[in-house]
Design a protein around this motif. Structure first.
Motif, PDB file in Angstrom:
ATOM      1  N   PRO A   1      12.389 -23.013  -5.890  1.00 38.32           N
ATOM      2  CA  PRO A   1      13.850 -23.121  -5.786  1.00 38.32           C
ATOM      3  C   PRO A   1      14.419 -22.605  -4.474  1.00 38.32           C
ATOM      4  O   PRO A   1      15.496 -23.046  -4.060  1.00 38.32           O
ATOM      5  N   LEU A   2      13.734 -21.677  -3.813  1.00 42.89           N
ATOM      6  CA  LEU A   2      14.232 -21.150  -2.545  1.00 42.89           C
ATOM      7  C   LEU A   2      14.274 -22.227  -1.468  1.00 42.89           C
ATOM      8  O   LEU A   2      15.046 -22.133  -0.505  1.00 42.89           O
ATOM      9  N   ILE A   3      13.445 -23.246  -1.624  1.00 42.82           N
ATOM     10  CA  ILE A   3      13.422 -24.363  -0.672  1.00 42.82           C
ATOM     11  C   ILE A   3      14.169 -25.563  -1.233  1.00 42.82           C
ATOM     12  O   ILE A   3      14.996 -26.172  -0.556  1.00 42.82           O
ATOM     13  N   LEU A   4      13.893 -25.892  -2.496  1.00 47.62           N
ATOM     14  CA  LEU A   4      14.455 -27.102  -3.082  1.00 47.62           C
ATOM     15  C   LEU A   4      15.953 -26.982  -3.353  1.00 47.62           C
ATOM     16  O   LEU A   4      16.690 -27.966  -3.211  1.00 47.62           O
ATOM     17  N   GLY A   5      16.415 -25.796  -3.741  1.00 52.93           N
ATOM     18  CA  GLY A   5      17.844 -25.608  -3.983  1.00 52.93           C
ATOM     19  C   GLY A   5      18.683 -25.915  -2.747  1.00 52.93           C
ATOM     20  O   GLY A   5      19.601 -26.736  -2.794  1.00 52.93           O
ATOM     21  N   PRO A   6      18.389 -25.267  -1.608  1.00 55.87           N
ATOM     22  CA  PRO A   6      19.140 -25.589  -0.387  1.00 55.87           C
ATOM     23  C   PRO A   6      18.967 -27.027   0.070  1.00 55.87           C
ATOM     24  O   PRO A   6      19.908 -27.626   0.593  1.00 55.87           O
ATOM     25  N   LEU A   7      17.772 -27.594  -0.096  1.00 55.93           N
ATOM     26  CA  LEU A   7      17.569 -28.987   0.309  1.00 55.93           C
ATOM     27  C   LEU A   7      18.497 -29.927  -0.461  1.00 55.93           C
ATOM     28  O   LEU A   7      18.955 -30.937   0.071  1.00 55.93           O
ATOM     29  N   SER A   8      18.789 -29.573  -1.722  1.00 55.37           N
ATOM     30  CA  SER A   8      19.690 -30.417  -2.509  1.00 55.37           C
ATOM     31  C   SER A   8      21.109 -30.360  -1.978  1.00 55.37           C
ATOM     32  O   SER A   8      21.911 -31.253  -2.242  1.00 55.37           O
ATOM     33  N   GLU A   9      21.448 -29.308  -1.232  1.00 50.99           N
ATOM     34  CA  GLU A   9      22.767 -29.183  -0.635  1.00 50.99           C
ATOM     35  C   GLU A   9      22.825 -29.842   0.742  1.00 50.99           C
ATOM     36  O   GLU A   9      23.877 -29.877   1.370  1.00 50.99           O
ATOM     37  N   ILE A  10      21.675 -30.349   1.194  1.00 52.13           N
ATOM     38  CA  ILE A  10      21.607 -31.067   2.469  1.00 52.13           C
ATOM     39  C   ILE A  10      21.440 -32.560   2.231  1.00 52.13           C
ATOM     40  O   ILE A  10      22.141 -33.382   2.815  1.00 52.13           O
ATOM     41  N   TYR A  11      20.514 -32.926   1.347  1.00 53.02           N
ATOM     42  CA  TYR A  11      20.163 -34.325   1.134  1.00 53.02           C
ATOM     43  C   TYR A  11      20.646 -34.881  -0.207  1.00 53.02           C
ATOM     44  O   TYR A  11      20.459 -36.064  -0.474  1.00 53.02           O
TER      45      TYR A  11
ATOM     46  N   PRO B   1      19.664 -18.889   0.168  1.00 50.37           N
ATOM     47  CA  PRO B   1      19.257 -18.108  -1.013  1.00 50.37           C
ATOM     48  C   PRO B   1      18.851 -16.684  -0.670  1.00 50.37           C
ATOM     49  O   PRO B   1      19.171 -15.743  -1.412  1.00 50.37           O
ATOM     50  N   PHE B   2      18.152 -16.503   0.458  1.00 54.23           N
ATOM     51  CA  PHE B   2      17.754 -15.160   0.872  1.00 54.23           C
ATOM     52  C   PHE B   2      18.988 -14.344   1.259  1.00 54.23           C
ATOM     53  O   PHE B   2      19.097 -13.157   0.926  1.00 54.23           O
ATOM     54  N   THR B   3      19.908 -15.001   1.970  1.00 51.15           N
ATOM     55  CA  THR B   3      21.136 -14.315   2.369  1.00 51.15           C
ATOM     56  C   THR B   3      21.956 -13.914   1.152  1.00 51.15           C
ATOM     57  O   THR B   3      22.498 -12.802   1.084  1.00 51.15           O
ATOM     58  N   LEU B   4      22.051 -14.825   0.192  1.00 54.75           N
ATOM     59  CA  LEU B   4      22.806 -14.534  -1.019  1.00 54.75           C
ATOM     60  C   LEU B   4      22.263 -13.303  -1.732  1.00 54.75           C
ATOM     61  O   LEU B   4      23.019 -12.406  -2.113  1.00 54.75           O
ATOM     62  N   PHE B   5      20.951 -13.272  -1.904  1.00 55.69           N
ATOM     63  CA  PHE B   5      20.385 -12.148  -2.655  1.00 55.69           C
ATOM     64  C   PHE B   5      20.407 -10.853  -1.841  1.00 55.69           C
ATOM     65  O   PHE B   5      20.563  -9.768  -2.402  1.00 55.69           O
TER      66      PHE B   5
ATOM     67  N   LEU C   1      21.517 -19.996  -7.779  1.00 55.72           N
ATOM     68  CA  LEU C   1      20.557 -20.009  -8.884  1.00 55.72           C
ATOM     69  C   LEU C   1      19.136 -19.869  -8.364  1.00 55.72           C
ATOM     70  O   LEU C   1      18.272 -19.278  -9.024  1.00 55.72           O
ATOM     71  N   ALA C   2      18.868 -20.406  -7.170  1.00 61.64           N
ATOM     72  CA  ALA C   2      17.535 -20.265  -6.579  1.00 61.64           C
ATOM     73  C   ALA C   2      17.227 -18.807  -6.276  1.00 61.64           C
ATOM     74  O   ALA C   2      16.116 -18.317  -6.533  1.00 61.64           O
ATOM     75  N   SER C   3      18.194 -18.095  -5.703  1.00 60.32           N
ATOM     76  CA  SER C   3      17.962 -16.688  -5.366  1.00 60.32           C
ATOM     77  C   SER C   3      17.729 -15.849  -6.613  1.00 60.32           C
ATOM     78  O   SER C   3      16.902 -14.931  -6.628  1.00 60.32           O
TER      79      SER C   3
END
Length: 564
Positions: free
Chosen positions: A153-163, A346-350, A499-501
């Motif tokens: 999720p740390l990779i796929l979550g942000p990717l969903s906000e790009i693509y 996600p890293f920044t959020l957490f 949610l990923a974080s």
């Protein structure tokens, strides 16, 4: 003129129909401004704030008093929804269309966790065939799948906000399908562990992206029922999976050796993976037809692309107009900006958001206890109650009953409680209005741990142990539904990253708790072991809802992403 109809007009007509910036009092949501440094704000996720956002956008369009029909360099078209009732806005979709997206996402979220625990009853059979003697490695054949949940999720979550949500979710699910199928062909321990981990990476996508989809399509006062269904899926999946897995383990017979063909009894455990792959393939096909894109920045960017194409065909106007969306300046699209902002969010959020840290820590403990329970049920009912793997697997139904009943009752009242509290708060909703269910969940969890632990220790009727499991499941689902909805309400636009974080920490707990469970229960027994867990759940769980209820808003006000 509306940007929705821009594809039917020439670029010159499009420009000529926009009002001059002198008359900004009536500026539409798609407007032309000369200020190239326009900073567009994202539109609010609910209808009552839309007019305010539109007004702010119009005010920012007053940067220059310039004739909008002149086509001078530096002019900008800002693309937004066509008012608060635009049917293209996912929040204005019909209920049928919204529920179609919710059901498909929940199906994706259900099948992957089925794979995470379905193998648990067959671990002894796998250990015998592959010659595994280490208890930790045996436990890892189940829990390594959940370890991947912490990373994916740390990779796929942000990717969903790009693509976009749909594209990333379906690609990740296909990745899961391929590697889950490969698990059924593993020939040794290393292959099985590697394939399980890779399958978990793909299967982790719905854990973060699914919440983002629900945040995209549902208004806060409608969101409770949808998230009740969605949050039930990743917990009900690991409960139903072992029931089928137990009967497959029974058919495997625990034989050692290679076994040879697919139909050999000692190789029947491979159907744990093949059966879930078949079901997932059906869900994948359904998703291709019924899972539509829901992420507002992507949908508005598609509108902007159509307008750019119109202008690119007009040499007179094409080079003088910059077309962007209200989200364009909020987040760049170069690879450098993607890496710096989206993939690190996600890293920044957490790291920087206290509200994410508190929710993440509490949900990690709850999730860890849940997976510890899932992996120890076979031991309890085969060693204490002397049941066969197949019959013992039926006790997972106790968890299923607790999850389903509590989820449905909570779904019925979650939105009603939210609307009631919102009306008492002068019509202003708050994420903290999701907390009441958490109070009940924090009491059910330790009660269930004590009942099931000491019932197993004393060897009393299996009914009592199952009753304790019902309370454990109720405590877990009530907490999860409350916190999942809280997170989506807080971080609507970036719900997938939030949610990923949070899922990273909880998945690490889901991976780690089952590893120490055998040693703990062998040393002190089920009664004392579950008493320790109950004590921790009281110390951590009872203050948690009070903190969120009384201080949640103050904590959110310190947040960059969750302030509103």
């Amino acid at each position: 003129m509306s940007t929705t109809n821009s594809t039917t007009s020439t670029p010159s007509q499009l420009l000529n129909n926009f009002p001059s910036s002198k008359s900004n009092a009536n500026t539409p949501t798609s407007t032309i401004v000369e200020d190239s440094t326009l900073r567009s704000q994202p539109m609010s996720s609910n209808k009552e704030n839309h007019s305010r956002d539109k007004e702010n956008l119009a005010i920012e369009g007053q940067a220059d008093d310039t004739d909008n029909q002149s086509g001078e360099p530096g002019r900008t078209i800002v693309v937004d929804w066509e008012g608060p009732n635009d049917p293209q806005n996912p929040k204005n979709w019909s209920f049928r269309r919204k529920w179609a997206a919710t059901v498909i996402v929940s199906a994706f979220t259900f099948i992957s966790p089925v794979s995470s625990s379905m193998v648990a009853p067959a671990t002894e059979t796998i250990a015998a065939q592959f010659g595994i003697t280490n208890d930790v490695i045996i436990a890892m054949t189940t829990s390594i799948f959940v370890l991947a949940y912490a990373i994916g999720p740390l990779i796929l979550g942000p990717l969903s906000e790009i693509y976009g949500r749909s594209r990333v979710l379906q690609a990740a699910n296909m990745f899961y399908l391929v590697w889950n199928l490969a698990c059924g062909f593993a020939q040794n321990t290393a292959q099985l562990l590697v394939f399980r981990f890779l399958a978990g990476l793909g299967g982790s996508a719905p854990l973060s992206i699914g919440g983002g989809v629900l945040g995209d399509v549902w208004h806060p006062e409608e969101r409770g029922k949808a998230i009740a269904v969605y949050s039930l899926a990743p917990l009900l999946g690991p409960v139903l999976g072992p029931i089928a897995g137990a009967w497959i383990a029974d058919k495997s017979g625990g034989g050692a050796g290679d076994g040879g063909g697919i139909g050999d009894q000692s190789n029947m455990w491979r159907w744990v993976f093949w059966s879930t792959t078949i079901v997932d393939a059906a869900i994948q096909v359904a998703g291709m037809f019924w899972l539509q894109e829901t992420f507002a920045p992507i949908l508005l960017e598609r509108k902007a692309v159509k307008i750019r194409k119109e202008f690119s065909g007009d040499p007179e106007k094409g080079g003088s107009v910059d077309v962007k969306t209200v989200y364009s300046n909020q987040e760049g699209r170069t690879m450098k900006e993607i890496i710096q902002k989206s993939l690190t969010r996600p890293f920044t959020l957490f790291a920087r958001e206290p509200i994410a840290q508190i929710i993440g820590l509490y949900m990690a403990f709850v999730y860890g206890v849940f997976y510890l329970f899932l992996t120890t049920i076979p031991t309890i009912f085969t060693e204490v109650y002397h049941e066969s793997p197949g019959i013992g697997g039926l006790n997972y139904i106790g968890l299923g009953i607790g999850l389903t009943l509590s989820s449905q009752i909570n779904a019925r009242y979650m939105d009603k409680i939210y609307v009631h509290l919102k009306n008492k708060n002068n019509g202003v909703g708050q994420p903290e209005f999701r907390v009441p269910a958490m109070f009940l969940g924090s009491f059910c969890l330790p009660a269930g741990l004590l009942i099931s632990g000491w019932a197993a220790e004393a060897g009393v009727s299996w009914v009592v142990t199952d009753l304790g499991m019902v309370f454990v499941a109720a405590g877990v689902i009530l907490t999860f539904q409350s916190m999942q909805t809280y997170v989506v309400d807080c971080f609507t636009l970036h719900a997938a990253s939030a949610l990923a974080s949070i899922s990273c920490l909880r998945s690490l707990a889901g991976f780690g708790f089952p590893l120490f469970a055998p040693a703990m229960y062998n040393a002190i027994g089920f009664g004392k072991g579950d008493t320790i867990l109950a004590a921790v759940s009281i110390v951590v769980g009872w203050p948690a809802p009070i903190i969120f209820w009384k201080y949640g808003k103050a904590i959110r006000m310190k947040s960059k992403y969750a302030r509103n």
